[in-house]
Design a protein around this motif. Structure first.
Motif, PDB file in Angstrom:
ATOM      1  N   GLY A   1       0.811  -1.220   0.034  1.00  0.00           N
ATOM      2  CA  GLY A   1      -0.060  -0.060   0.054  1.00  0.00           C
ATOM      3  C   GLY A   1       0.771   1.125  -0.049  1.00  0.00           C
ATOM      4  O   GLY A   1       0.451   2.286  -0.528  1.00  0.00           O
ATOM      5  N   LEU A   2       1.781   1.372   0.872  1.00  0.00           N
ATOM      6  CA  LEU A   2       2.584   2.520   0.977  1.00  0.00           C
ATOM      7  C   LEU A   2       3.346   2.847  -0.677  1.00  0.00           C
ATOM      8  O   LEU A   2       3.558   3.982  -1.099  1.00  0.00           O
ATOM      9  CB  LEU A   2       4.060   2.304   1.894  1.00  0.00           C
ATOM     10  CG  LEU A   2       4.865   3.528   1.920  1.00  0.00           C
ATOM     11  CD1 LEU A   2       4.472   4.676   2.421  1.00  0.00           C
ATOM     12  CD2 LEU A   2       6.008   2.870   2.863  1.00  0.00           C
ATOM     13  N   LEU A   3       3.973   1.687  -1.101  1.00  0.00           N
ATOM     14  CA  LEU A   3       4.584   1.751  -2.661  1.00  0.00           C
ATOM     15  C   LEU A   3       3.668   2.299  -3.578  1.00  0.00           C
ATOM     16  O   LEU A   3       3.935   2.976  -4.461  1.00  0.00           O
ATOM     17  CB  LEU A   3       5.403   0.613  -2.878  1.00  0.00           C
ATOM     18  CG  LEU A   3       6.242   0.027  -1.813  1.00  0.00           C
ATOM     19  CD1 LEU A   3       6.955  -1.302  -2.425  1.00  0.00           C
ATOM     20  CD2 LEU A   3       7.388   1.052  -1.990  1.00  0.00           C
ATOM     21  N   ARG A   4       2.261   1.930  -3.481  1.00  0.00           N
ATOM     22  CA  ARG A   4       1.224   2.205  -4.399  1.00  0.00           C
ATOM     23  C   ARG A   4       0.973   3.840  -4.220  1.00  0.00           C
ATOM     24  O   ARG A   4       0.877   4.260  -4.932  1.00  0.00           O
ATOM     25  CB  ARG A   4       0.047   1.406  -4.307  1.00  0.00           C
ATOM     26  CG  ARG A   4       0.173  -0.078  -4.764  1.00  0.00           C
ATOM     27  CD  ARG A   4      -1.285  -0.691  -4.740  1.00  0.00           C
ATOM     28  NE  ARG A   4      -1.175  -2.056  -4.930  1.00  0.00           N
ATOM     29  CZ  ARG A   4      -1.546  -3.011  -4.107  1.00  0.00           C
ATOM     30  NH1 ARG A   4      -1.874  -2.360  -2.749  1.00  0.00           N
ATOM     31  NH2 ARG A   4      -1.513  -4.351  -4.043  1.00  0.00           N
ATOM     32  N   GLU A   5       1.245   4.281  -2.926  1.00  0.00           N
ATOM     33  CA  GLU A   5       0.910   5.592  -2.689  1.00  0.00           C
ATOM     34  C   GLU A   5       1.984   6.559  -3.714  1.00  0.00           C
ATOM     35  O   GLU A   5       1.830   7.524  -3.553  1.00  0.00           O
ATOM     36  CB  GLU A   5       0.825   6.005  -1.365  1.00  0.00           C
ATOM     37  CG  GLU A   5      -0.353   5.326  -0.260  1.00  0.00           C
ATOM     38  CD  GLU A   5      -0.579   5.478   0.859  1.00  0.00           C
ATOM     39  OE1 GLU A   5       0.562   6.281   1.400  1.00  0.00           O
ATOM     40  OE2 GLU A   5      -1.320   5.178   1.358  1.00  0.00           O
ATOM     41  N   GLU A   6       3.209   5.853  -3.492  1.00  0.00           N
ATOM     42  CA  GLU A   6       4.393   6.521  -4.050  1.00  0.00           C
ATOM     43  C   GLU A   6       4.434   6.363  -5.783  1.00  0.00           C
ATOM     44  O   GLU A   6       5.412   6.323  -6.371  1.00  0.00           O
ATOM     45  CB  GLU A   6       5.575   5.973  -3.554  1.00  0.00           C
ATOM     46  CG  GLU A   6       5.706   6.472  -2.147  1.00  0.00           C
ATOM     47  CD  GLU A   6       5.686   7.776  -2.007  1.00  0.00           C
ATOM     48  OE1 GLU A   6       6.347   8.572  -2.692  1.00  0.00           O
ATOM     49  OE2 GLU A   6       5.095   8.337  -0.723  1.00  0.00           O
ATOM     50  N   ASP A   7       3.268   5.546  -6.215  1.00  0.00           N
ATOM     51  CA  ASP A   7       3.146   5.386  -7.849  1.00  0.00           C
ATOM     52  C   ASP A   7       3.986   4.533  -8.345  1.00  0.00           C
ATOM     53  O   ASP A   7       4.606   4.483  -9.453  1.00  0.00           O
ATOM     54  CB  ASP A   7       3.411   6.916  -8.535  1.00  0.00           C
ATOM     55  CG  ASP A   7       2.325   7.707  -8.107  1.00  0.00           C
ATOM     56  OD1 ASP A   7       1.311   7.574  -8.077  1.00  0.00           O
ATOM     57  OD2 ASP A   7       2.740   9.170  -8.286  1.00  0.00           O
ATOM     58  N   ARG A   8       4.444   3.359  -7.409  1.00  0.00           N
ATOM     59  CA  ARG A   8       5.039   2.207  -7.897  1.00  0.00           C
ATOM     60  C   ARG A   8       4.173   1.216  -8.165  1.00  0.00           C
ATOM     61  O   ARG A   8       2.917   0.888  -7.499  1.00  0.00           O
ATOM     62  CB  ARG A   8       6.149   1.726  -6.802  1.00  0.00           C
ATOM     63  CG  ARG A   8       7.272   2.639  -6.580  1.00  0.00           C
ATOM     64  CD  ARG A   8       8.381   2.117  -5.716  1.00  0.00           C
ATOM     65  NE  ARG A   8       9.049   0.878  -6.444  1.00  0.00           N
ATOM     66  CZ  ARG A   8       9.888   1.102  -7.377  1.00  0.00           C
ATOM     67  NH1 ARG A   8      10.281   2.304  -7.422  1.00  0.00           N
ATOM     68  NH2 ARG A   8      10.532   0.041  -7.851  1.00  0.00           N
ATOM     69  N   ILE A   9       4.285   0.428  -9.192  1.00  0.00           N
ATOM     70  CA  ILE A   9       3.508  -0.630  -9.765  1.00  0.00           C
ATOM     71  C   ILE A   9       3.472  -1.899  -8.862  1.00  0.00           C
ATOM     72  O   ILE A   9       4.474  -2.784  -8.827  1.00  0.00           O
ATOM     73  CB  ILE A   9       3.518  -0.983 -11.248  1.00  0.00           C
ATOM     74  CG1 ILE A   9       3.531   0.113 -11.828  1.00  0.00           C
ATOM     75  CG2 ILE A   9       2.717  -2.203 -11.582  1.00  0.00           C
ATOM     76  CD1 ILE A   9       3.633   0.088 -13.446  1.00  0.00           C
ATOM     77  N   VAL A  10       2.671  -2.061  -7.902  1.00  0.00           N
ATOM     78  CA  VAL A  10       2.743  -3.324  -7.111  1.00  0.00           C
ATOM     79  C   VAL A  10       1.364  -3.885  -6.867  1.00  0.00           C
ATOM     80  O   VAL A  10       0.325  -3.290  -6.486  1.00  0.00           O
ATOM     81  CB  VAL A  10       3.109  -2.900  -5.309  1.00  0.00           C
ATOM     82  CG1 VAL A  10       3.301  -4.058  -4.470  1.00  0.00           C
ATOM     83  CG2 VAL A  10       4.480  -2.202  -5.516  1.00  0.00           C
ATOM     84  N   SER A  11       1.398  -5.170  -7.572  1.00  0.00           N
ATOM     85  CA  SER A  11      -0.348  -5.814  -7.536  1.00  0.00           C
ATOM     86  C   SER A  11      -0.218  -6.886  -6.407  1.00  0.00           C
ATOM     87  O   SER A  11       0.803  -7.100  -5.636  1.00  0.00           O
ATOM     88  CB  SER A  11      -0.050  -6.689  -8.900  1.00  0.00           C
ATOM     89  OG  SER A  11       0.743  -7.598  -8.950  1.00  0.00           O
ATOM     90  N   SER A  12      -1.454  -7.488  -6.234  1.00  0.00           N
ATOM     91  CA  SER A  12      -1.507  -8.544  -5.480  1.00  0.00           C
ATOM     92  C   SER A  12      -0.522  -9.788  -5.599  1.00  0.00           C
ATOM     93  O   SER A  12      -0.007 -10.327  -4.640  1.00  0.00           O
ATOM     94  CB  SER A  12      -3.013  -9.207  -5.632  1.00  0.00           C
ATOM     95  OG  SER A  12      -3.861  -7.922  -5.274  1.00  0.00           O
ATOM     96  N   ALA A  13      -0.217  -9.903  -6.670  1.00  0.00           N
ATOM     97  CA  ALA A  13       0.723 -11.087  -7.020  1.00  0.00           C
ATOM     98  C   ALA A  13       2.084 -10.833  -6.670  1.00  0.00           C
ATOM     99  O   ALA A  13       2.808 -11.719  -6.256  1.00  0.00           O
ATOM    100  CB  ALA A  13       0.890 -11.295  -8.684  1.00  0.00           C
ATOM    101  N   HIS A  14       2.603  -9.587  -6.438  1.00  0.00           N
ATOM    102  CA  HIS A  14       3.765  -9.051  -5.796  1.00  0.00           C
ATOM    103  C   HIS A  14       3.744  -9.565  -4.197  1.00  0.00           C
ATOM    104  O   HIS A  14       4.645  -9.860  -3.779  1.00  0.00           O
ATOM    105  CB  HIS A  14       4.145  -7.675  -6.138  1.00  0.00           C
ATOM    106  CG  HIS A  14       4.593  -7.199  -7.398  1.00  0.00           C
ATOM    107  ND1 HIS A  14       3.553  -6.796  -8.279  1.00  0.00           N
ATOM    108  CD2 HIS A  14       5.605  -7.179  -7.855  1.00  0.00           C
ATOM    109  CE1 HIS A  14       4.219  -6.468  -9.314  1.00  0.00           C
ATOM    110  NE2 HIS A  14       5.489  -6.963  -9.206  1.00  0.00           N
TER     111      HIS A  14
END
Length: 823
Positions: free
Chosen positions: A324-337
Motif C-alpha cells: 500500500g505504501l509503495l502504491r501511494e508512491e506510484d510504484r506498480i505493486v500488485s497482489s501477485a507481488h
C-alpha cells in the motif's frame, strides 16, 4: 501465585509474582497481559519513578495515545531532566492499562526521580548542556525505561557494561541479538502452553548471567534494586501475596534474592536529592529508534507495533502494508507481488533455520520482489513503516508548566499542530493567521525552542514571505520547561529572555542580530532595551570590522518593520549613525592588509554597500546624503594605492554598478591597475575584486574592452609569476555560471579582431549590445506587468479606482515604469 520466594524477612511461598521483561518488547507485552489475565493479582508494581503514581489515572484517559513518556525535571533547573518512554507494545504500558481497566492498584517502584536527577546532575560533565548528553544507566529515563537490550557489550567509564541479550544470543550461536529475540520470544505464539514459561526461562538465564557478571558494570543497579525490594515488602504488607511485579528481566534475580531490610536501607542512606516535577509528554516512534540521548534504542518500533497489534498472519499483513505504501508512491505493486513476497519470506526463513520470517526476511523479500533490487524505495519503507511517524498525544488535563499551556493554546488558535515529520510551511505575512504563526515561531526561536527553522523560500523573495522547516521533537518539552523560568506566556518569556540576552551579549553583531530577531518576533517591550544596549555598544566599539558586521542585520530589520507595521524610527536613527561611523573608519582600515584580511574586508564592503542601498530606500529624505557619502568612500578606496587590490577592484565595480563611473572610465582605471608596472599578484587581486562573484562574468561578456584588458594582461603575465596568480584567478572564474564561462571562452577563442568586427551587434554574441536598447527594454514591460498581475482587474494605474502604487508582490510603479520587482 505460590512457589515464588519473597524478599528477606517474609515467609517463603507468599512472595510476589516477578515478571521479567524486555522493555519495548511486544512478545514480553503479550506474555505480561496473558499472565495478568490468568493470575488476577491484587496490585501491579511497575519499574518506574514513584513520583508518577499520581499520573497513572491519566493513562486511561480517552485522549491519551501512546507513544508517550514520563518526563521528570528538576524544579530549579529544568534542563536537568529524564524521560521514561512507553509505547503501546511496552510491557509496562500493558500492565498499567490492565490494572486501570480492572480497577487494580498500580504503582511505580523504581528509585525516585528526585535521586536519579540529582545523581545525573552530580555526574554530568561540565560541558554537557544538551538533554541526554550523559550516557544513560540501565533503568534511567534515557534508555527506555532501563532497556539495555538493544546495545552490545560496551565500555562505560572504567567498567564493562554487559548487554544481557547480546550475551545470550552469542551463547545460542546468533550474531544478532534482535534476531535471537525474535526467534525465541516474538515468534512464540500467544496462548501456547503455560504463560509463565517465558518468564521462568528468562529468569534462569538472567540468574546465570548475574552470577557470572554481577551487576554487569551498571553502577546504580545495587541501589535501585534495594529500593525496589523495600517497595515490594511494603506492597506485600498492604495487599498480601497477590502482587505482580513487572520489571526488567536483568533485575529479577536480585529482587528474588533474600536480603536484610537493614542492609537495603543502608544502601539508600545519603543519596542526593533535588526537587522534582513530573508529567506526561508525547513521544514518537522515530525517537524510540534512536539509541543515543533520550532514545530507547529500538531499531524497528513500527515493526514491533505491527507484531503486537497483528492478531494473526503478521507477515502477510505487513507485506500488504508495504504494498500500500509503495502504491501511494506510484510504484506498480500488485497482489501477485504480495503473494510472491510472502512465499519468498517463508522460503528465506526456512533456509535460515528460523521458525517464522522476521524483519530481515520480509525486508529481503520486499527488496527482491517489490523494489526490483533497489534500495531507494526500500529506504522509504524503512522510514515510514519500519520506524514510523507516529506521534503520541496526552490529555489536556495533564500537568504542565504555564508556558507549555500558553503554547498549546496558541498552537490550537493558529492551527499549527506539532507533527513528528519534517515539513515546510509557507507563510504570507499579509494574512493575520500566517503573521501570528510567524511571531510564534520567531519567539520560540528566541527561547531556544527549535520547533521551526527559517529557510530560503523557493517562491517569492518578497519581505512578506517566510518559509519555515518544522519538526517537533519530544525533547522540546524540556526546552519549554527550561524557558519557563523567563515567564508564564510565550510573549512574556520571549521578551524577558531577549532583554537578558541583549545585556549579556559581548559582540556588537550579536546585539544587532538580536534587534532583527526582536522585530521579527514583534516584541515591542524588549526593543527599547535592545536599542539602548545597541547604541551604547556602537558608541564604544571602534573596530570598523565589527561595525560593518553589525550594520546589515540592523538595516534588514527596517524592511521587516514596514511589512509588520512596527515603529522602527529609533532603529533607523541608530542605523544611520552606525553607517556614518563606518564611512569614516573604512578607508584607513583597508590599508596595509594581508591577503586574508583583505578578503574579509572586501566582504565587509559588499555587506555595507547592500545595507546602504536598503537604508537609503527606507529613509527617502536622507537618500541623497547617505548614498553620496558612501560613493565618496568608494572613490577614496578605489584611488588609494595603499588599499588592498581586492578592495580597490571591488570599489570600482560598485561605482560602475551604481552608474557613478562610465564604461570608458572603468576601462581606463582597469588599464592602470593591470599595467606592466603592477605586480602580478596585486593585479590578480584587483581583478578578483572587480569581476569576482556571480555577476562579474556577465560584466565581461557585455563589455569587450574590459574582457580585452583582462585577456591582454593575462597573456602578458611572466611565466615565473603565473603560478602565483593562478589560485586567485581560478577562484575568481570558478564562481561564474557554466554558461557564462562557456561564452567567455568563445569570445577569447575568437580573439580581438573577431570581437572588433562585431561592434554593430555587440561583442559577437547574439542579443548583446554595447549600450542599453531602451526600445527593446520597453517591449518587455507589458509582459512583466501581465506576469505580476498588474494589468488584471482591480490593479489600475495610481490615482485610478482600484489602483495602487505598491502591489502585493512588492513592485513599485513610478512614472509608468516598473522600478522594483519583488524587492
Amino acid at each position: 501465585m505460590t512457589g515464588v520466594d519473597r524478599p528477606s524477612g517474609d515467609s517463603a511461598g507468599e512472595g510476589p509474582l516477578l515478571l521479567g521483561v524486555r522493555h519495548h518488547g511486544p512478545g514480553s507485552a503479550r506474555a505480561v497481559r496473558a499472565v495478568l489475565e490468568a493470575a488476577r493479582p491484587r496490585a501491579v508494581l511497575i519499574e518506574g519513578p514513584p513520583e508518577a503514581d499520581a499520573l497513572i489515572p491519566l493513562a486511561a484517559d480517552e485522549e491519551m495515545r501512546p507513544p508517550v513518556a514520563l518526563l521528570a525535571h528538576a524544579v530549579d533547573e529544568p534542563g536537568c531532566s529524564a524521560f521514561w518512554p512507553l509505547a503501546e507494545f511496552s510491557p509496562e504500558w500493558v500492565a498499567l492499562r490492565w490494572a486501570l481497566d480492572h480497577g487494580v492498584p498500580a504503582r511505580f517502584i523504581d528509585l525516585p526521580a528526585t535521586h536519579t536527577l540529582a545523581w545525573d546532575k552530580e555526574e554530568r560533565p561540565p560541558t554537557a548542556g544538551e538533554p541526554g548528553d550523559a550516557e544513560p544507566e540501565p533503568g534511567d529515563a534515557a534508555s527506555s525505561p532501563e532497556d539495555e537490550a538493544s546495545r552490545s557489550v560496551h565500555g562505560s567509564g572504567d567498567a564493562l557494561r554487559v548487554d544481557p541479550l547480546a550475551v545470550l544470543a552469542e551463547a545460542a550461536g546468533y550474531d544478532d541479538p534482535e534476531r535471537w529475540w525474535e526467534d525465541v520470544v516474538e515468534h512464540r505464539g500467544a496462548g501456547s502452553g503455560d504463560p509463565l514459561t517465558p518468564f521462568t526461562v528468562l529468569e534462569e538465564a538472567m540468574a546465570a548471567l548475574r552470577e557470572e557478571y554481577g551487576t554487569g558494570g551498571h553502577r546504580r543497579d545495587t541501589v535501585r534494586e534495594a529500593y525496589m525490594r523495600l517497595q515490594m515488602r511494603s506492597s506485600l504488607r498492604e495487599f498480601g501475596p497477590g502482587v505482580a511485579v513487572v520489571c526488567g528481566a536483568w533485575h529479577v534475580p536480585a529482587l528474588r534474592r533474600r536480603t536484610a531490610v537493614s542492609a537495603d536501607r543502608a544502601l539508600l542512606k545519603g543519596l542526593p536529592k533535588v526537587r522534582t516535577d513530573m508529567t506526561w509528554v508525547p513521544w514518537t516512534h522515530r525517537r524510540l529508534s534512536r539509541a543515543g540521548g533520550y532514545g530507547a534504542g529500538i531499531e524497528s518500533p513500527g515493526w514491533y507495533a505491527h507484531l503486537f497489534a497483528a492478531p494473526d498472519r503478521p507477515v502477510e499483513r505487513w507485506l500488504t502494508k508495504v504494498a500500500g505504501l509503495l502504491r501511494e508512491e506510484d510504484r506498480i505493486v500488485s497482489s501477485a507481488h504480495v503473494i510472491e513476497a510472502v512465499r519468498l519470506a517463508d522460503t528465506l526463513a526456512a533456509l535460515r533455520g528460523r521458525p517464522l520470517p522476521g524483519l530481515s526476511e520480509t525486508t529481503d523479500a520486499v527488496r527482491a520482489v517489490m523494489c526490483e533490487g533497489s534500495d531507494v524505495p526500500l529506504a522509504l519503507v524503512r522510514d515510514h513503516l519500519v520506524v514510523g511517524d507516529v506521534l503520541g498525544e496526552v490529555p489536556a488535563s495533564t500537568p504542565a508548566v504555564p508556558l507549555q499551556r500558553d503554547l498549546a493554546r496558541l498552537q490550537k488558535r493558529l492551527r499549527l499542530k506539532p507533527e513528528p515529520t519534517e515539513r515546510e510551511l509557507e507563510l504570507d505575512l499579509r494574512k493575520e493567521t500566517d503573521s501570528g504563526r510567524s511571531r510564534l515561531l520567531h519567539r520560540l526561536c528566541l527561547l531556544g525552542v527549535g520547533w521551526g527553522e527559517p529557510t530560503v523560500s523557493r517562491g517569492s523573495t518578497g519581505t512578506f514571505r517566510e518559509t519555515w522547516r518544522l519538526s517537533w521533537e519530544p525533547e522540546l518539552a524540556v526546552r519549554i520547561a527550561e524557558a519557563g523560568v523567563w515567564g508564564t506566556t510565550v510573549l512574556g518569556a520571549a521578551t524577558a529572555k531577549t532583554e537578558g540576552d541583549a545585556l549579556a551579549a559581548r559582540a556588537l553583531a550579536d546585539v544587532t542580530a538580536l534587534a532583527e530577531r526582536c522585530l521579527l518576533a514583534e516584541l515591542p517591550d524588549a526593543l527599547p532595551v535592545v536599542m539602548r544596549v545597541l547604541a551604547d555598544r556602537a558608541a564604544l566599539d571602534a573596530d570598523v570590522g565589527h561595525l560593518a558586521q553589525a550594520l546589515p542585520a540592523l538595516v534588514r530589520s527596517l524592511r521587516y518593520g514596514d511589512v509588520r507595521g512596527t515603529d522602527t524610527r529609533a532603529l533607523a536613527e541608530v542605523a544611520a549613525g552606525l553607517a556614518k561611523r563606518v564611512f569614516v573608519g573604512l578607508p584607513p582600515a583597508c590599508t596595509a592588509l594581508d591577503a586574508e584580511a583583505a578578503e574579509e574586508m572586501r566582504r565587509h564592503v559588499d555587506a555595507v554597500h547592500g545595507a546602504v542601498v536598503l537604508l537609503a530606500e527606507g529613509a527617502r529624505e536622507a537618500d541623497g546624503e547617505i548614498r553620496a557619502r558612501w560613493r565618496s568612500v568608494l572613490r577614496a578606496l578605489s584611488g588609494r594605492d595603499t588599499v588592498a587590490g581586492v578592495v580597490r577592484g571591488r570599489a570600482v565595480r560598485l561605482l560602475l554598478d551604481e552608474g557613478e563611473l562610465g564604461q570608458d572610465e572603468a576601462a581606463r582605471i582597469m588599464g592602470l591597475a593591470l599595467s606592466p608596472g603592477t605586480a602580478p599578484a596585486d593585479a590578480a587581486a584587483w581583478i578578483e575584486g572587480f569581476v569576482g562573484g556571480g555577476a562579474g562574468g556577465m560584466l565581461l561578456v557585455h563589455d569587450e574592452r574590459l574582457l580585452g584588458l583582462v585577456d591582454a594582461w593575462l597573456t602578458g603575465v611572466p611565466a615565473d609569476a603565473f603560478t602565483g596568480v593562478l589560485p586567485l584567478l581560478r577562484r575568481t572564474f570558478s564562481a561564474y555560471e557554466p554558461g557564462v564561462r562557456r561564452t567567455l571562452g568563445d569570445l577569447v577563442r575568437r580573439g580581438p579582431k573577431a570581437q572588433g568586427s562585431a561592434v554593430a551587434v555587440g561583442v559577437g554574441v547574439s542579443g548583446f549590445g554595447p549600450d542599453l536598447d531602451a526600445g527593446r527594454a520597453d517591449a518587455v514591460v507589458p509582459v512583466v506587468r501581465l506576469l505580476l498581475g498588474l494589468d488584471s482587474p482591480g490593479n489600475g494605474d495610481p490615482g485610478e479606482p482600484g489602483g495602487s502604487d505598491l502591489d502585493g508582490s512588492g513592485s513599485r510603479r513610478e512614472g509608468g515604469e516598473l522600478v522594483g520587482v519583488a524587492r
